[in-house]
Design a protein around this motif. Structure first.
Motif, mmCIF file in Angstrom:
data_model
loop_
_atom_site.group_PDB
_atom_site.id
_atom_site.type_symbol
_atom_site.label_atom_id
_atom_site.label_comp_id
_atom_site.label_asym_id
_atom_site.label_seq_id
_atom_site.Cartn_x
_atom_site.Cartn_y
_atom_site.Cartn_z
ATOM 1 N N HIS A 187 0.968 -1.190 0.000
ATOM 2 C CA HIS A 187 -0.080 -0.047 0.194
ATOM 3 C C HIS A 187 1.030 1.359 0.092
ATOM 4 C CE1 HIS A 187 0.915 -0.646 4.153
ATOM 5 N NE2 HIS A 187 0.197 0.457 4.501
ATOM 6 N N ASP A 214 5.406 5.132 5.521
ATOM 7 C CA ASP A 214 6.203 4.138 5.706
ATOM 8 C C ASP A 214 6.665 2.933 4.971
ATOM 9 O OD1 ASP A 214 3.660 3.612 6.591
ATOM 10 O OD2 ASP A 214 4.520 2.182 8.261
ATOM 11 N N HIS A 215 5.828 2.810 3.740
ATOM 12 C CA HIS A 215 6.262 1.664 3.086
ATOM 13 C C HIS A 215 6.753 2.172 1.577
ATOM 14 C CE1 HIS A 215 3.862 -1.171 5.398
ATOM 15 N NE2 HIS A 215 3.457 -0.104 6.049
ATOM 16 N N ASP A 233 0.453 -4.281 6.040
ATOM 17 C CA ASP A 233 -0.241 -3.928 7.160
ATOM 18 C C ASP A 233 -1.476 -4.334 7.479
ATOM 19 O OD1 ASP A 233 1.896 -2.274 7.806
ATOM 20 O OD2 ASP A 233 0.970 -0.394 7.960
ATOM 21 N N HIS A 250 5.658 -4.747 10.211
ATOM 22 C CA HIS A 250 6.114 -3.972 11.483
ATOM 23 C C HIS A 250 6.367 -4.823 12.563
ATOM 24 C CE1 HIS A 250 5.297 -0.441 9.316
ATOM 25 N NE2 HIS A 250 3.930 -0.569 8.993
#
Ligand SMILES: [Zn+2]
Length: 268
Positions: free
Chosen positions: A89, A93-94, A192, A252
Motif C-alpha cells: 500500500h 512508511d512503505h 499492514d 511491522h
C-alpha cells in the motif's frame, strides 16, 4: 528465488514499542525486486514534508543507513539493478524509498493508486504523502481482484513467482504480496493487513509485554479503514500461515523479523 529480509526503517511509539519496516529484496530472473521500500533517503532529509505529523506519533528510531538503497549497496548490489517494486500500500512508511529507485516499475492495486494518487477522499488526503511520488514513478496498476490464486484467494501475478493479493481493510486498496522463495517455501508479505503475529499465529506475544500488544492492536484499529475487513484478513492470514511451507511476515512485527533473520531465511 532468493529472498532477503531487510528492515528499512524503525519506530518506537510510546506504549507500543519497537516496530520495524520489513522489506523483501528478491533476486528474480527480471532483476532485483523490492516488496515495499520502507523509508528512503529523502524522508530523512525532509521529515516534515515527506512523513508529515504522524512521524511524531511513531517516534522515528532509524537512520539513513537503514534505507533499502544503502543496505543494497552494503550487500554489493547496485540500486540500478532494482527493476520492479511491488507495494502492499502507499502509506509513507512503505514507499519512502521509491525515489531512491526512480527508474523501477512500481506495482500497486488500482484501488490503492486511486485512494492515494488520483481520487483521495478527505481521510486519504490526510493519510498519504504525495511528495513521496512527486518524482513520477512508472506505475503499473493492477485492476480488480485478479485470477484464482490459492486457498480461495485471487491475485495478480506481477512477475513469475510474485503475486499481488488484494487484501483491503487497512487501506482502500491494500494487498499482500506472495513471493515464491523456492525450497524455502512461500513468503507472504502481509504489509499492514496484520500488525502483530499473535493475531494470526499461535505464537504467544513473547518478548513483548501484553499491554504493548494491546496498544498495538488498538493502533491497528485506529489507523485502519475497515475493521470488519481487517478481522477477516487476520483469519485469512492465519489459514495461509498454517499451510505447509508458507511464512506470513507482517510489515511491522519486530519479533517476526528477528525470527526470520535468525532462522536463516535471510541470506545475508
Ligand atoms: Zn505501515
Amino acid at each position: 528465488m532468493r529472498v532477503h529480509h531487510l528492515s528499512c526503517g524503525s519506530f518506537c511509539p510510546p506504549l507500543v514499542g519497537d516496530m520495524v519496516c520489513h522489506v523483501l529484496l528478491c533476486e528474480s530472473d527480471d532483476g532485483l525486486v523490492l516488496i515495499d521500500t520502507g523509508l528512503g533517503l529523502a524522508d530523512y532529509a525532509d521529515p516534515r514534508g515527506r512523513m508529515g505529523p504522524t512521524r511524531h506519533l511513531l517516534n522515528l528510531a532509524s537512520t539513513p543507513a537503514d534505507t533499502a538503497v544503502l543496505q543494497l549497496q552494503a550487500r554489493g548490489f547496485d540500486a540500478a539493478d532494482v527493476s520492479h517494486i511491488v507495494l502492499t500500500h502507499l502509506d509513507f512508511d512503505h514507499i519512502g524509498g521509491l525515489s531512491d529507485f526512480a527508474h523501477a516499475t512500481v506495482h500497486t492495486t488500482a484501488d490503492e493508486h486511486a485512494a492515494a494518487v488520483t481520487s483521495p477522499d478527505m481521510l486519504d488526503r490526510k493519510r498519504y504523502r504525495p511528495a513521496q511520488w512527486a518524482h513520477g514513478p512508472a506505475w503499473q496498476i493492477h485492476a480488480g481482484r485478479g485470477d484464482q490464486w490459492r486457498d480461495g484467494l485471487t491475485g495478480h501475478e506481477v512477475l513469475p513467482g510474485i503475486t499481488l493479493v488484494p487484501m483491503p481493510g487497512h487501506s482502500r486498496g491494500h494487498a499482500a504480496v506472495a513471493v515464491d522463495a523456492g525450497e524455502r517455501g512461500l513468503v507472504v508479505h502481509a504489509g499492514d493487513a496484520v500488525f502483530d503475529a499473535s493475531s494470526y499465529a499461535d505464537a504467544t506475544p513473547s518478548g513483548q509485554r501484553l499491554d504493548r500488544v494491546r496498544a498495538l492492536r488498538a493502533f491497528e484499529q485506529v489507523v485502519g479503514r475497515d475493521r470488519a475487513a481487517i478481522a477477516r484478513n487476520h483469519v485469512t492470514l492465519r489459514r495461509l500461515n498454517d499451510s505447509e511451507g508458507v511464512t506470513v511476515v507482517p510489515a511491522h512485527d519486530k519479533r517476526v523479523f528477528d525470527d526470520v533473520v535468525g532462522l536463516g531465511v535471510s541470506t545475508g
